[in-house]
Design an enzyme around this catalytic site. Structure first.
Site, mmCIF file in Angstrom:
data_model
loop_
_atom_site.group_PDB
_atom_site.id
_atom_site.type_symbol
_atom_site.label_atom_id
_atom_site.label_comp_id
_atom_site.label_asym_id
_atom_site.label_seq_id
_atom_site.Cartn_x
_atom_site.Cartn_y
_atom_site.Cartn_z
ATOM 1 N N ASP A 188 -0.813 -4.301 -1.219
ATOM 2 C CA ASP A 188 0.114 -3.641 -2.146
ATOM 3 C C ASP A 188 -0.175 -2.141 -2.205
ATOM 4 O OD1 ASP A 188 -2.230 -3.821 -3.545
ATOM 5 O OD2 ASP A 188 -1.373 -4.771 -5.326
ATOM 6 N N SER A 189 -1.171 -1.694 -1.417
ATOM 7 C CA SER A 189 -1.365 -0.250 -1.201
ATOM 8 C C SER A 189 -0.125 0.339 -0.532
ATOM 9 C CB SER A 189 -2.615 0.006 -0.353
ATOM 10 O OG SER A 189 -2.626 -0.819 0.792
ATOM 11 N N ASP A 237 -0.688 -9.401 -0.163
ATOM 12 C CA ASP A 237 -0.977 -9.252 -1.598
ATOM 13 C C ASP A 237 0.190 -9.765 -2.433
ATOM 14 O OD1 ASP A 237 -3.494 -8.155 -2.130
ATOM 15 O OD2 ASP A 237 -2.838 -6.133 -1.598
ATOM 16 N N LYS A 272 -3.184 -12.905 -1.258
ATOM 17 C CA LYS A 272 -4.369 -12.353 -1.937
ATOM 18 C C LYS A 272 -3.999 -12.020 -3.380
ATOM 19 C CE LYS A 272 -6.222 -8.085 -0.900
ATOM 20 N NZ LYS A 272 -6.113 -7.341 -2.177
ATOM 21 N N GLU A 290 -5.771 -10.402 -7.189
ATOM 22 C CA GLU A 290 -6.885 -9.667 -7.785
ATOM 23 C C GLU A 290 -7.355 -10.352 -9.066
ATOM 24 O OE1 GLU A 290 -5.822 -5.558 -8.414
ATOM 25 O OE2 GLU A 290 -5.314 -5.257 -6.307
ATOM 26 N N GLU A 294 -14.415 -4.755 -3.565
ATOM 27 C CA GLU A 294 -14.036 -3.339 -3.445
ATOM 28 C C GLU A 294 -14.895 -2.452 -4.329
ATOM 29 O OE1 GLU A 294 -9.817 -2.527 -3.635
ATOM 30 O OE2 GLU A 294 -10.156 -0.356 -3.630
HETATM 31 O O1 KIV Z 1 -3.811 -3.214 -1.065
HETATM 32 C C1 KIV Z 1 -4.794 -2.968 -0.334
HETATM 33 O O2 KIV Z 1 -4.725 -2.187 0.625
HETATM 34 C C2 KIV Z 1 -6.047 -3.643 -0.628
HETATM 35 C C3 KIV Z 1 -7.265 -3.206 0.132
HETATM 36 C C4 KIV Z 1 -7.772 -1.934 -0.396
HETATM 37 C C5 KIV Z 1 -8.312 -4.257 0.165
HETATM 38 O O3 KIV Z 1 -6.105 -4.502 -1.450
#
Ligand code: KIV
Length: 269
Positions: free
Chosen positions: A49-50, A88, A118, A120, A187
C-alpha cells in the site's frame, strides 16, 4: 541459489527458512517493473500500500482504496512467472471485523489472481487473520512500524525500543504464527529484537530496517532504485540512482527535440 525453485509458493518460503536461505522481497505496482524483478529472480513481489505514496503521491498509505490495490495487483500478477505475489489489504478494509477482512481478502484473490494478502497489526487483528487463513488464503503479518497506524504514533521513528512495546511485539509475533501466518514483516525495529523474534518463530521474518538476522529482506522499489531521493533512512541501500539518470535522459530528449536533432533521417519512415 534461488533458481532451483521453479515457482515460489508459501511452502518454498518456509523451506528457505529451514535451509537457511534468505528470502528476497521487493515492492512493485505495475506490469513492466514486476516483469523485470521476476525475471531477475526475486522471490516475493509485494504489491504494497506504499503505492499510495510512491504511485499516487499521498503523504501516507491511508488514502489508497481496495479497488486501486486490486488494479495494481492485477498488473503485477500478469507479469509473474516465478515469484510469489503478496498484496496489502489497505487501511479501512479489515480493521472493523473479520467478516469485512475476509471479504476484502477474497476480492483481492479473486479479482487479481495474487497468491497471498498482508495485514498490519498483532493481537487486535488476530480474528481477521484466522478467518482469512481458514478460507484458504495465506496471510503475511506486519509488525513494528505499521504505516497504516501513523496517526496513532505520529512519527516514523524506530519502534519497540522500550521494553513494553518489545514484549508486545514478541507476543504478537507468536500470536500471528499460531493464527496461521506464513511469514511476518518486521519493520524498523532494533536488530537484536528482530533476531530474537526470528529465532523464536518457525515461520520466516522479512525485515525492513530490522537488521541482518531476519530470514529475508524487503525494500520499496522506488527507494532502492533511487527514484525517490528524498527518503534517506539509515536502513536503505541504494542500488541505482535513477532520479539522476532519468532527469539527464529527459533533459537530453528535450534538448534534442528543441534543436531538431531528434528525429534524424534514420529515425523516420
Ligand atoms: O507497503 C509497503 O511497501 C510495505 C513494505 C514497506 C513492507 O508494507
Amino acid at each position: 541459489m534461488t533458481a532451483e525453485y521453479k515457482k515460489v509458493t508459501t511452502n518454498t518460503i518456509q523451506k528457505m527458512k529451514v535451509a537457511g536461505e534468505k528470502v528476497s522481497m521487493i515492492t512493485a505496482y505495475d506490469y513492466s517493473f514486476a516483469k523485470l524483478f521476476d525475471a531477475a529472480g526475486i522471490d516475493i513481489i509485494l504489491v504494497g500500500d506504499s503505492a499510495s505514496n510512491v504511485m499516487a503521491g499521498h503523504t501516507t498509505t491511508l488514502p489508497i482504496t481496495l479497488d486501486q490495490m486490486i488494479y495494481h495487483a492485477q498488473s503485477v500478477v500478469r507479469a509473474r512467472e516465478r515469484c510469489l505475489v503478496v498484496v496489502d489489504i489497505p487501511f479501512g478494509y479489515y480493521q472493523s471485523n473479520s467478516e469485512i477482512a475476509l471479504a476484502s481478502a477474497i476480492r483481492i484473490m479473486k479479482e487479481s489472481g495474487a497468491h497471498t494478502v498482508k495485514l498490519e497489526g498483532g493481537e487486535e487483528i488476530i480474528d481477521s487473520v484466522k478467518k482469512i487463513v481458514s478460507a484458504g488464503i495465506p496471510v503475511m503479518g506486519h509488525l513494528g512500524l505499521t504505516p497504516q497506524s501513523i496517526n496513532k504514533f505520529g512519527t516514523y521513528v524506530v519502534r519497540a525500543t522500550e521494553e513494553g512495546e518489545a514484549e508486545k511485539l514478541k507476543k504478537d509475533a507468536l500470536l500471528l504464527q499460531e493464527a496461521g501466518c506464513f511469514a511476518i514483516v518486521l519493520e524498523k525495529i532494533p536488530a537484536v529484537l528482530a533476531k530474537e523474534v526470528s529465532e523464536s518463530l518457525f515461520i520466516p521474518t522479512i525485515g525492513i530496517g530490522a537488521g541482518g538476522d531476519c530470514d529475508g529482506q524487503v525494500l520499496v522499489m522506488h527507494d532502492m532504485l533511487g527514484i525517490n531521493t528524498e527518503f534517506k533512512p539509515r536502513f536503505l541501500r541504494r542500488y541505482l540512482n535513477l532520479d539522476e539518470q532519468i532527469t539527464d535522459a529527459i533533459k537530453q530528449y528535450v534538448t534534442d527535440i528543441k534543436s531538431k536533432d531528434f528525429p534524424n533521417e534514420n529515425e523516420q519512415y
